[in-house]
Design a protein around this motif. Sequence first.
Motif, short mmCIF file in Angstrom:
data_model
loop_
_atom_site.label_atom_id
_atom_site.label_comp_id
_atom_site.label_asym_id
_atom_site.label_seq_id
_atom_site.Cartn_x
_atom_site.Cartn_y
_atom_site.Cartn_z
N ALA A 125 0.63 -1.23 -0.09
CA ALA A 125 -0.04 -0.06 0.06
C ALA A 125 0.76 1.34 -0.02
N ALA A 126 1.94 1.17 0.93
CA ALA A 126 2.57 2.46 1.12
C ALA A 126 3.38 2.84 -0.43
N TYR A 171 -7.34 -2.11 -4.30
CA TYR A 171 -7.88 -2.03 -2.93
C TYR A 171 -8.68 -3.14 -2.24
N ASP A 172 -9.35 -3.73 -3.18
CA ASP A 172 -10.09 -4.79 -2.70
C ASP A 172 -9.42 -6.07 -2.08
N SER A 173 -9.35 -6.09 -0.88
CA SER A 173 -8.86 -7.06 -0.16
C SER A 173 -9.14 -8.58 -0.54
N ASN A 187 -7.06 0.97 6.50
CA ASN A 187 -8.14 2.02 6.51
C ASN A 187 -7.94 2.97 5.51
N PHE A 188 -6.63 3.44 5.41
CA PHE A 188 -6.16 4.23 4.31
C PHE A 188 -6.70 3.66 2.79
N ARG A 189 -6.19 2.49 2.67
CA ARG A 189 -6.53 2.04 1.47
C ARG A 189 -7.89 1.95 1.11
N THR A 190 -8.86 1.53 1.98
CA THR A 190 -10.27 1.53 2.03
C THR A 190 -10.65 2.90 1.71
N ILE A 191 -10.44 4.08 2.22
CA ILE A 191 -10.94 5.38 2.18
C ILE A 191 -10.48 5.84 0.53
N ARG A 192 -9.14 5.40 0.28
CA ARG A 192 -8.59 6.01 -0.85
C ARG A 192 -9.29 5.27 -2.09
#
Length: 244
Positions: free
Chosen positions: A11-12, A19-21, A208-213
């Motif tokens: 992610a970083a 995004y989808d886990s 959380n960051f990935r989800t929001i993004r």
Amino acid sequence: MKSSLDLLADAATSPLASYDSHDYNSSSSPTPSPVLLRRSPHYNYRDASPSASSCSHQSSESGSNTNGAHQLRPRKKAHKSPKHPRVQLKPSPEMKMRRKELMDRASGIDSLSNSPANDCQLHVLRTVFDEITMYPTEPWLALMAVILRRSLRQIKNWFSNERQKNRWGDVVSTFTDVGERLRLRPAAIELCELWSDSFFEEVLMIINFRTIRHQRWDRCKIIVDESGSDSSLGEDGSDDLHEF
DNA sequence: CTAATGGCGACTTTGGGCAC
DNA sequence: GTGCCCAAAGTCGCCATTAG
């Protein structure tokens, strides 16, 4: 096939990583974030101390209990000779303070104003449930409560209900860095053998960051599709990244 | 369908009593 | 003092159920 945690590790560094886990076929970069590099390559299933009791629940329910369901354990011999010869370290003062701060903040969240859980909150919770643990510790629950802005009770109930609905997958008994009992998904142990509050916090922030993004990305795509032309990449959505 | 609640059982912790 | 046994209290998770 990559797990969500592997994907999280990207992610970083990968700005538009999938995004989808649950998208295990994602082709995002395999380069892991330094933060999420595996801490030990010598993964060892530290299985089931005899007392990984509730694991006996699980295994019986998943059909792998060889001793039959709900067999009573022999009574504990003596409290002065604990069955788990683990080293119980004392949480550092910093850790205690952090936990207290999280508990205070979590208990201050109103449970009525934010129900039911929105898509973003659900995705983060499901990722933790599927990829990290079905049985988060109290400090981890508090952390999720603060980050997702849901009450501690709501987070607890969500995991409890989710276990009722989706009791599947392996659980491995292990311990935290300070010797507290922990039950993790095998994939989580592959990512890091020795989980701590701070490591979980890092992982949770990334999820959380990935989800929001990705949510914002989806929203922008919809706007672009609808307007056909201009894409005002969001002034909106910034409120999702609340201060933490 | 999700969120929440309460009862229940299994398990752990604690502390007292006893024998050595 | 030490080690063991035991019971009570506490904790945790499962399950059934209800409310919205």
